[in-house]
Design an enzyme around this catalytic site. Structure first.
Site, PDB file in Angstrom:
ATOM      1  N   HIS A 137     -21.498  52.221   9.176  1.00  0.00           N
ATOM      2  CA  HIS A 137     -20.082  52.215   7.836  1.00  0.00           C
ATOM      3  C   HIS A 137     -18.475  52.497   8.967  1.00  0.00           C
ATOM      4  CE1 HIS A 137     -22.537  52.301   4.086  1.00  0.00           C
ATOM      5  NE2 HIS A 137     -23.071  51.029   5.224  1.00  0.00           N
ATOM      6  N   GLU A 231     -18.308  43.147  -2.890  1.00  0.00           N
ATOM      7  CA  GLU A 231     -16.641  42.635  -3.819  1.00  0.00           C
ATOM      8  C   GLU A 231     -16.179  42.524  -2.634  1.00  0.00           C
ATOM      9  OE1 GLU A 231     -16.993  46.662  -5.937  1.00  0.00           O
ATOM     10  OE2 GLU A 231     -15.526  46.311  -4.619  1.00  0.00           O
ATOM     11  N   TYR A 241     -10.860  51.592  -5.933  1.00  0.00           N
ATOM     12  CA  TYR A 241     -11.694  50.733  -6.111  1.00  0.00           C
ATOM     13  C   TYR A 241     -12.901  51.582  -6.575  1.00  0.00           C
ATOM     14  CZ  TYR A 241      -7.526  48.152  -5.213  1.00  0.00           C
ATOM     15  OH  TYR A 241      -6.054  47.142  -4.218  1.00  0.00           O
ATOM     16  N   TYR A 252     -30.609  52.020  -1.979  1.00  0.00           N
ATOM     17  CA  TYR A 252     -31.615  51.042  -1.229  1.00  0.00           C
ATOM     18  C   TYR A 252     -33.053  50.829  -1.927  1.00  0.00           C
ATOM     19  CZ  TYR A 252     -28.033  49.722   1.315  1.00  0.00           C
ATOM     20  OH  TYR A 252     -26.824  49.289   2.029  1.00  0.00           O
TER      21      TYR A 252
END
Length: 360
Positions: A137, A231, A241, A252
């Site tokens: 990430h 998204e 957001y 997961y």
């Protein structure tokens, strides 16, 4: 309305097989990530392992020297590339990468002048703080808007997702800077003692797609959801957001994240995928090669192994189509060629640079 949005994501329209042809420009690329087309038509490709290559007109490859030390492994490495809007005059090439330091690694953005096959006058213009452990990430797309501001997308580094809601760090944020790294005076959190001034929006998970709308000049992005909930968002200054408070995804291993899929004060996405397609790369098409695709939004899919085309009516998605399913390849990056074709990078240890062209 949001239930309808989810249903629509499952209703992908069939694609006529004769809408495009595929040209292979290069193969043997090791997990290519960033791509730019130079004014002379040559291409620069960044490999995640930390190599920058010039693809010459004769098909040969030249390694560009002068990159900084890059932490690679997992999702870390040399990531996006972007040319300064005045590159022809100033030669500034921008690149994002994962950098090691106190506490672990983080997304960093630098610029350097491309002279021949070497980068010179290198300047770091952004460092994600804090650096954290792990190799997932990092974001990390770069986009210049029509006014010359640079947007940098980040991720929340996976294990630090709650920090996406906190404004004292760069994790899970979109950053807006001047081209030299200075913070614009009109950034929404400028002068706020509780916030880092470079932040433009927050509450993001892992933003691997960013593009400037060709008519509004506004930044659009997409981000990975967890086990669903990818998204598409239209980015507003100072907006939240939602991650990880609201999401269409789930843990997961199963289980609810946050408090649902919507909440007051948090932006709803324009489009959602459940199950996840793992989006990466984003392009508003404005070329002449495919008149029928004008103003469509293209998004690559890693897990979905396809190229998604969203037909738009203003800020509303009216149809979703799937391309390149015949390749069964992870689609990493999309760039519009100057003459109107679409460059596509596939993410693999034997990655390819493809070009979509109109049928003969």
């Amino acid at each position: 309305m949001r239930t309808l949005l989810l249903l629509l994501t499952l209703m992908a329209a069939p694609l006529a097989a004769d809408e495009y042809r595929i040209q292979t420009l290069a193969d043997g690329l090791h997990h290519p990530w960033g791509l730019v087309e130079l004014p002379n038509g040559e291409l620069l490709v960044g490999e995640r392992r930390g190599q920058l290559l010039r693809l010459n007109a004769d098909g040969s490859r030249t390694r560009i020297e002068g990159l900084p030390e890059i932490a690679s492994g997992g999702q870390a490495g040399l990531l996006d590339l972007a040319l300064h809007p005045d590159f022809t005059d100033n030669l500034w090439l921008y690149f994002s990468y994962s950098q090691s330091g106190l506490g672990g690694t983080g997304t960093t953005v630098a610029r350097a002048k491309l002279t021949g096959n070497r980068l010179i006058e290198q300047q770091v213009i952004f460092e994600q703080h804090p650096k954290t452990s792990g190799s997932a990430h990092f974001g990390s797309r770069l986009a210049f808007d029509p006014e010359g501001y640079l947007f940098i997308t980040t991720g929340e580094r996976y294990h630090s997702r709650d920090m996406a809601q906190q404004l004292d760090n760069h994790l899970g944020k979109i950053i807006r800077l001047h081209d030299d790294g200075r913070v614009p005076e009109d950034n929404p959190f400028m002068g706020k003692p509780y916030a880092l001034p470079g932040i433009w929006s927050y509450g993001h998970r892992n933003v691997q797609g960013a593009a400037i709308h060709p008519h509004s000049g506004q930044l659009w992005t997409h981000e990975h959801g967890p086990r669903g909930g990818d998204e598409v968002n239209i980015i507003k200054a100072g907006a939240n957001y939602g991650w990880p408070v609201v999401t269409f995804g789930q843990e997961y291993g199963g289980g609810v994240i946050g408090q649902g899929s919507t909440a007051p004060g948090m932006e709803d996405p324009l489009w959602v995928w459940v199950p996840s397609i793992a989006p990466s790369g984003m392009l508003f098409y404005t070329g002449s090669e495919f008149p029928q695709w004008q103003d469509s939004l293209f998004i690559g899919a890693l897990k979905g192994r396809k190229l998604v085309r969203l037909t738009l009516d203003g800020e509303k998605v009216t149809q979703e189509q799937h391309l390149l399913t015949e390749l069964d390849s992870r689609i990493r990056t999309l760039v519009q060629a100057r003459e109107g074709g679409i460059y596509v990078l596939t993410d693999d240890s034997n990655g390819k640079l493809l070009k979509l062209l109109a049928p003969r």
